[in-house]
Design a protein around this motif. Structure first.
Motif, PDB file in Angstrom:
ATOM      1  N   ALA A  23     -57.800  -7.729  30.635  1.00 28.75           N
ATOM      2  CA  ALA A  23     -58.627  -6.586  30.228  1.00 28.75           C
ATOM      3  C   ALA A  23     -58.843  -5.601  31.362  1.00 28.75           C
ATOM      4  O   ALA A  23     -59.806  -4.874  31.374  1.00 28.75           O
ATOM      5  CB  ALA A  23     -59.981  -7.083  29.722  1.00 28.75           C
ATOM      6  N   ALA A  26     -59.819  -1.909  30.612  1.00 27.48           N
ATOM      7  CA  ALA A  26     -61.175  -1.613  30.176  1.00 27.48           C
ATOM      8  C   ALA A  26     -62.106  -1.434  31.370  1.00 27.48           C
ATOM      9  O   ALA A  26     -63.071  -0.695  31.318  1.00 27.48           O
ATOM     10  CB  ALA A  26     -61.698  -2.730  29.268  1.00 27.48           C
ATOM     11  N   PRO A 234     -55.138  -2.698  26.146  1.00 26.52           N
ATOM     12  CA  PRO A 234     -55.980  -3.003  24.977  1.00 26.52           C
ATOM     13  C   PRO A 234     -55.197  -2.856  23.685  1.00 26.52           C
ATOM     14  O   PRO A 234     -54.245  -2.083  23.583  1.00 26.52           O
ATOM     15  CB  PRO A 234     -57.103  -1.977  25.072  1.00 26.52           C
ATOM     16  N   GLY A 264     -61.036  -5.328  25.575  1.00 26.59           N
ATOM     17  CA  GLY A 264     -61.008  -3.871  25.612  1.00 26.59           C
ATOM     18  C   GLY A 264     -60.415  -3.228  24.376  1.00 26.59           C
ATOM     19  O   GLY A 264     -60.162  -2.026  24.369  1.00 26.59           O
ATOM     20  N   GLN A 297     -68.081  -0.464  22.335  1.00 26.43           N
ATOM     21  CA  GLN A 297     -66.756   0.032  22.706  1.00 26.43           C
ATOM     22  C   GLN A 297     -65.638  -0.651  21.920  1.00 26.43           C
ATOM     23  O   GLN A 297     -64.463  -0.369  22.161  1.00 26.43           O
ATOM     24  CB  GLN A 297     -66.529  -0.158  24.201  1.00 26.43           C
ATOM     25  N   ARG A 348     -60.051   5.886  24.842  1.00 26.02           N
ATOM     26  CA  ARG A 348     -59.963   4.900  25.920  1.00 26.02           C
ATOM     27  C   ARG A 348     -58.740   3.998  25.755  1.00 26.02           C
ATOM     28  O   ARG A 348     -58.041   3.700  26.729  1.00 26.02           O
ATOM     29  CB  ARG A 348     -61.236   4.046  25.958  1.00 26.02           C
TER      30      ARG A 348
END
Length: 376
Positions: A23, A26, A234, A264, A297, A348
């Motif tokens: 991750a 993230a 992610p 993430g 998120q 993101r």
């Protein structure tokens, strides 16, 4: 993460990025600071429109391409009521980006699946070219933002079915060059109920190197868990809600929702009566649950319009997103969390995929592995 950035110039053998934390993207790509854009005393629908004006919806799954393929004539600029999605309704719904599904009928496999996917990638570009005042092709986060800033809806190609790749990483690279950005890891021998095979793991690494995002909607729990372990970028679940609320096979149990959030990724809750329920409140219940389990998120939206499925009341087409956001605001959602839900989380993931690709390309050559080499 600092170590990776310090030696991007060094040459590394394929597979030697496996010691990186899954991750890491993230951690290095935090959400952008949020500034309130409305008065909390405004009526919820007006507040919803104000928030969406600044943070429009990134729709995780649109079946528009396949629907248009079967129409003799259409004009999305002036309005097209043979489908659920056209430019006037996208603007009314404050949609800033949508993922154009390249999924195919299950009967198409092998060379036919490859050819049909290439035709749909070509159709994406044709539809965008024919509607320049409303649509713009986008292949990464920056291009999506540019499209939004120009008053256009960004169209991102994907997800496509893994059957389009077959057993060839060369085909994966070719589809990427044609614009593919999301691949669904189901329906092939290397991503099945048993999970990822060795070739499947290599395919995920090659997706990381290219910047192709893994879509895990409909994937087996074993495939989902192994993708979390192997992928350094992610993932998305482009059409998954909460199985705790509705036991649909594409919905995720809480342990996988928590794992997706920890890695993430983003669970994009579909606006379908079958998966989320018949009312706006049912959809909001799923969004509440996914946010609670995966974190703010880890949740996004997926209209799944023009896929032939029934939609909840008041959410019948792409113009209806303000009604859903208004319901969330009535429930006490912070505007910052709504901004993550609609736009920030997808941005993101797109930025994470691009960052990971740059890191991999500096240290890993294109994979020449075959399924015969790895799976026998």
């Amino acid at each position: 993460m600092a170590d990776l950035q310090d030696d991007l110039h060094q040459s590394t053998e394929a597979g030697e990025l496996d010691d990186l934390p899954a991750a890491f993207t993230a951690e290095v790509l935090p959400p952008e600071p949020y500034t309130p854009v409305s008065d909390p005393d405004d009526a919820p629908l007006e507040r919803a429109r104000a928030v969406l004006a600044a943070h429009p919806v990134a729709d995780g799954y649109s079946g528009l391409l396949w629907a248009l393929k079967h129409l003799p004539w259409y004009d999305l600029e002036i309005g097209e009521f043979s489908v659920d999605t056209d430019i006037p309704r996208l603007r009314e719904g404050r949609v800033g980006a949508l993922f154009a599904s390249l999924h195919l009928p299950d009967a198409l496999t092998g060379d036919r699946a490859v050819g049909a996917t290439m035709e749909q990638l070509d159709l994406v570009k044709t539809v965008v070219r024919d509607h320049p005042e409303g649509l713009r092709l986008a292949l990464d986060a920056g291009e999506a933002i540019d499209a939004r800033n120009c008053g256009r809806v960004a169209v991102l190609p994907g997800p496509a079915a893994a059957a389009a790749v077959g057993d060839s990483l060369g085909i994966l690279r070719s589809l990427y060059l044609l614009g593919l950005r999301v691949l669904t890891l189901t329906g092939v021998s290397w991503a099945s109920e048993a999970g990822l095979t060795r070739f499947g793991e290599e395919a995920v690494r090659e997706m990381n190197r290219l910047g192709v995002i893994a879509d895990l909607s409909g994937a087996s729990p074993e495939t989902v868990r192994r993708t979390f372990a192997v992928s350094k970028a992610p993932a998305l679940c482009t059409r998954s809600a909460a199985r705790a609320l509705r036991p649909h096979p594409a919905n995720l149990p809480d342990d996988l929702l928590a794992g997706l959030g920890a890695a993430g990724g983003v669970c994009m809750v579909p606006l379908t009566a079958e998966q989320t329920g018949p009312t706006v409140r049912d959809v909001a219940d799923h969004l509440d649950h996914v946010r609670d389990v995966a974190g703010p998120q880890g949740v996004g939206l997926s209209g799944t319009y023009d896929t032939g499925t029934a939609h909840p009341q008041e959410l019948g087409d792409a113009s209806c997103y303000p009604r859903l956001v208004a319901e969330l605001l009535r429930r006490g959602w912070d505007e910052a969390d709504v901004a993550l839900l609609t736009w920030g989380n997808v941005q993101r993931v797109l930025r994470g995929a691009a960052f990971t690709a740059r890191a991999f390309q500096a240290r890993r050559e294109p994979s020449t592995a075959t399924i015969a080499d790895l799976d026998g």
